[in-house]
Design a protein around this motif. Sequence first.
Motif, PDB file in Angstrom:
ATOM      1  N   LEU A 148       0.806  -1.221   0.000  1.00 16.94           N
ATOM      2  CA  LEU A 148       0.000   0.000   0.000  1.00 16.94           C
ATOM      3  C   LEU A 148       0.839   1.271   0.000  1.00 16.94           C
ATOM      4  N   THR A 149       2.064   1.181   0.490  1.00 19.85           N
ATOM      5  CA  THR A 149       2.903   2.371   0.583  1.00 19.85           C
ATOM      6  C   THR A 149       3.924   2.481  -0.555  1.00 19.85           C
ATOM      7  N   LEU A 150       3.941   1.523  -1.475  1.00 19.20           N
ATOM      8  CA  LEU A 150       4.892   1.554  -2.590  1.00 19.20           C
ATOM      9  C   LEU A 150       4.724   2.779  -3.498  1.00 19.20           C
ATOM     10  N   PRO A 151       3.494   3.258  -3.775  1.00 15.22           N
ATOM     11  CA  PRO A 151       3.380   4.488  -4.569  1.00 15.22           C
ATOM     12  C   PRO A 151       4.095   5.676  -3.923  1.00 15.22           C
ATOM     13  N   LEU A 152       4.073   5.737  -2.593  1.00  6.79           N
ATOM     14  CA  LEU A 152       4.793   6.798  -1.885  1.00  6.79           C
ATOM     15  C   LEU A 152       6.296   6.647  -2.104  1.00  6.79           C
ATOM     16  N   GLY A 153       6.788   5.402  -2.084  1.00  3.57           N
ATOM     17  CA  GLY A 153       8.200   5.162  -2.344  1.00  3.57           C
ATOM     18  C   GLY A 153       8.605   5.628  -3.732  1.00  3.57           C
ATOM     19  N   LEU A 154       7.748   5.379  -4.720  1.00  7.83           N
ATOM     20  CA  LEU A 154       8.025   5.820  -6.086  1.00  7.83           C
ATOM     21  C   LEU A 154       8.005   7.345  -6.175  1.00  7.83           C
ATOM     22  N   HIS A 155       7.140   7.971  -5.409  1.00 10.65           N
ATOM     23  CA  HIS A 155       7.087   9.431  -5.340  1.00 10.65           C
ATOM     24  C   HIS A 155       8.379   9.987  -4.744  1.00 10.65           C
ATOM     25  N   TYR A 156       8.877   9.333  -3.694  1.00 11.20           N
ATOM     26  CA  TYR A 156      10.119   9.783  -3.060  1.00 11.20           C
ATOM     27  C   TYR A 156      11.330   9.625  -3.977  1.00 11.20           C
ATOM     28  N   ALA A 157      11.411   8.492  -4.674  1.00  7.35           N
ATOM     29  CA  ALA A 157      12.617   8.155  -5.443  1.00  7.35           C
ATOM     30  C   ALA A 157      12.546   8.533  -6.914  1.00  7.35           C
ATOM     31  N   GLY A 158      11.337   8.763  -7.443  1.00  8.89           N
ATOM     32  CA  GLY A 158      11.200   9.042  -8.862  1.00  8.89           C
ATOM     33  C   GLY A 158      11.162   7.756  -9.673  1.00  8.89           C
ATOM     34  N   TRP A 159      10.738   7.868 -10.926  1.00  6.55           N
ATOM     35  CA  TRP A 159      10.561   6.689 -11.770  1.00  6.55           C
ATOM     36  C   TRP A 159      11.857   5.919 -11.989  1.00  6.55           C
ATOM     37  N   ILE A 160      12.932   6.628 -12.287  1.00 11.52           N
ATOM     38  CA  ILE A 160      14.169   5.941 -12.699  1.00 11.52           C
ATOM     39  C   ILE A 160      14.812   5.208 -11.533  1.00 11.52           C
ATOM     40  N   LEU A 161      15.201   5.940 -10.486  1.00 10.97           N
ATOM     41  CA  LEU A 161      15.857   5.289  -9.350  1.00 10.97           C
ATOM     42  C   LEU A 161      14.883   4.385  -8.587  1.00 10.97           C
ATOM     43  N   GLY A 162      13.613   4.792  -8.526  1.00  4.81           N
ATOM     44  CA  GLY A 162      12.628   3.963  -7.835  1.00  4.81           C
ATOM     45  C   GLY A 162      12.466   2.599  -8.489  1.00  4.81           C
ATOM     46  N   SER A 163      12.405   2.582  -9.812  1.00  6.35           N
ATOM     47  CA  SER A 163      12.274   1.310 -10.540  1.00  6.35           C
ATOM     48  C   SER A 163      13.508   0.451 -10.354  1.00  6.35           C
ATOM     49  N   ILE A 164      14.690   1.089 -10.380  1.00  7.07           N
ATOM     50  CA  ILE A 164      15.944   0.349 -10.213  1.00  7.07           C
ATOM     51  C   ILE A 164      16.043  -0.249  -8.813  1.00  7.07           C
ATOM     52  N   ILE A 165      15.697   0.540  -7.796  1.00  5.01           N
ATOM     53  CA  ILE A 165      15.806   0.074  -6.409  1.00  5.01           C
ATOM     54  C   ILE A 165      14.843  -1.083  -6.145  1.00  5.01           C
TER      55      ILE A 165
END
Length: 518
Positions: A148-165
């Motif tokens: 449930l909180t993964l969208p927030l993680g993507l918001h924090y990290a952005g598409w590029i680094l968030g997808s990689i992490i």
Amino acid sequence: MSSPPSNQQNEGRRRSSFYNSFQEVLNAGGKNSINNFASSYSRSANFLNADFDYSQRPSKLTLGTSDDAQLDEESALIDEDSPSTYTGVDDDHLDPNQPLHQHQHNYGAIMDEENISIREEVLLKSGNSTAPQTIFNGINTLIGIGILTLPLGLHYAGWILGSIILLSCAISSQITAKILSECLKKNPKMKTYGDIAQYSYGRIAYLVVVSTFTIDLLFAGISMIILFADSFNVLTGIKTVYFKILISIMFFLLSFVNLSILSSLSLVGIICTSLIVCVVFFCGFIKAHAPGSLLEISSTSLWPMDLKHLLLSLGIFMSPFGGHAIFPELYKDMKSPQKYKKSCNVIFSFTWFVDYVMASLGYLMFGQIITDQVTKSIMLTEGYPKWIGLVICTLMGLLPISKGPLITRPIITMTDQLTLDLSLHPKKSNHEFVIKFINRFVVTLIFLITSLIFTDFGRIMSFLGSAICFSICIIYPLAFYLKLYHDELSNLQKTISYIGIIIALIFAVSGTIAVVFA
């Protein structure tokens, strides 16, 4: 001349016929029948309890302490001189063609069924899951409320680094889940994550692992309470503290329910989690305009907000993969352990796919205004039908009730053992009930008080991922592997393992610091 059967007899025959037909349906499919799937799931739900069954721990080790250095590496993990009632159900003496109930009968002469320990029960019933059942249990373990909180993680990290992490967390966790199975091969007596720790570094390592598990379970239970309270607060406007007290009372009452019933009840959690993903997807298409729509997506970013939020995202992305505590027992529970690694490929690939879809959906729908729970964002946004809020609250209500008591059970198990061992009259049933009642009340009260102190669901998920999951999923397994296979690994393998530990340690510390001081 016999009299014709009465209406009552006919009714009894019809019921018996219906029951037999129903059982045939449940048993259809052989080893992958519904009944066998349910049995496999019930075992997996109980696995973590084995490491908390402190009184039945083996006391001798072959590695990790100077006292054990003289013992042969392949000797038994169990201390045969110990007065423990642990039977050590040996895989070598189990006939794979013999029904499970027959194994239970054979060992019934040795063990008192009424007093059988959780560890004994779990290990006695292991070795019966097929690859599809293992995949099902593994996916159910990994896909939980952290999604449930993964969208927030993507918001924090952005598409590029968030997808990689997120992808890196999935791949590294998959590798270490396989490494745990390799560690188990060093001694056939090892069954659990705690066994590996104790075999590798001694009794202290086991205590460190169980302490880590305890913190993990504590904050997982707290997150369940917060999730329940936040959802109903948005729906009703009533203060969250009242809902936290309500769900804590439910935890307390259900703590007296038999473990096998709780395992079956937690199956509801699978349904709730699956429906939540479906509801989010559905909501994206019933609203025409942003925010909260997939037909008109919100503004998003390719890059992190800042370094602080990037560090916070590390734990959020790691938290969905924190199920390594039961993977050794998933391996041991397989009828064909050689299929374990391929099963891991499916488990982690599917989990990563669902996680990434959920993260992407939530981020596209709400963009910069996403909250720490995508379901809360939906409930706070106008333009959805009123019944959407009721559906979400129903799911958010069932999820903690179905999974929460199972999360608290290992802590209660260990508390019962420690307090009953210290008790002067452990054999008296009335005295034992009072102690167990007090233990359950105190444990539940700790969960409630802690949930009143820590109220941010997103930060709790970030803390779990940083401080706990990096340790359980990366650092500990690599440390075990280096210890047990040090003389067999190439210099390159050792270097990669050490680098993995260092990177995971840096991420764990920096992510935890970000949660505490951000």
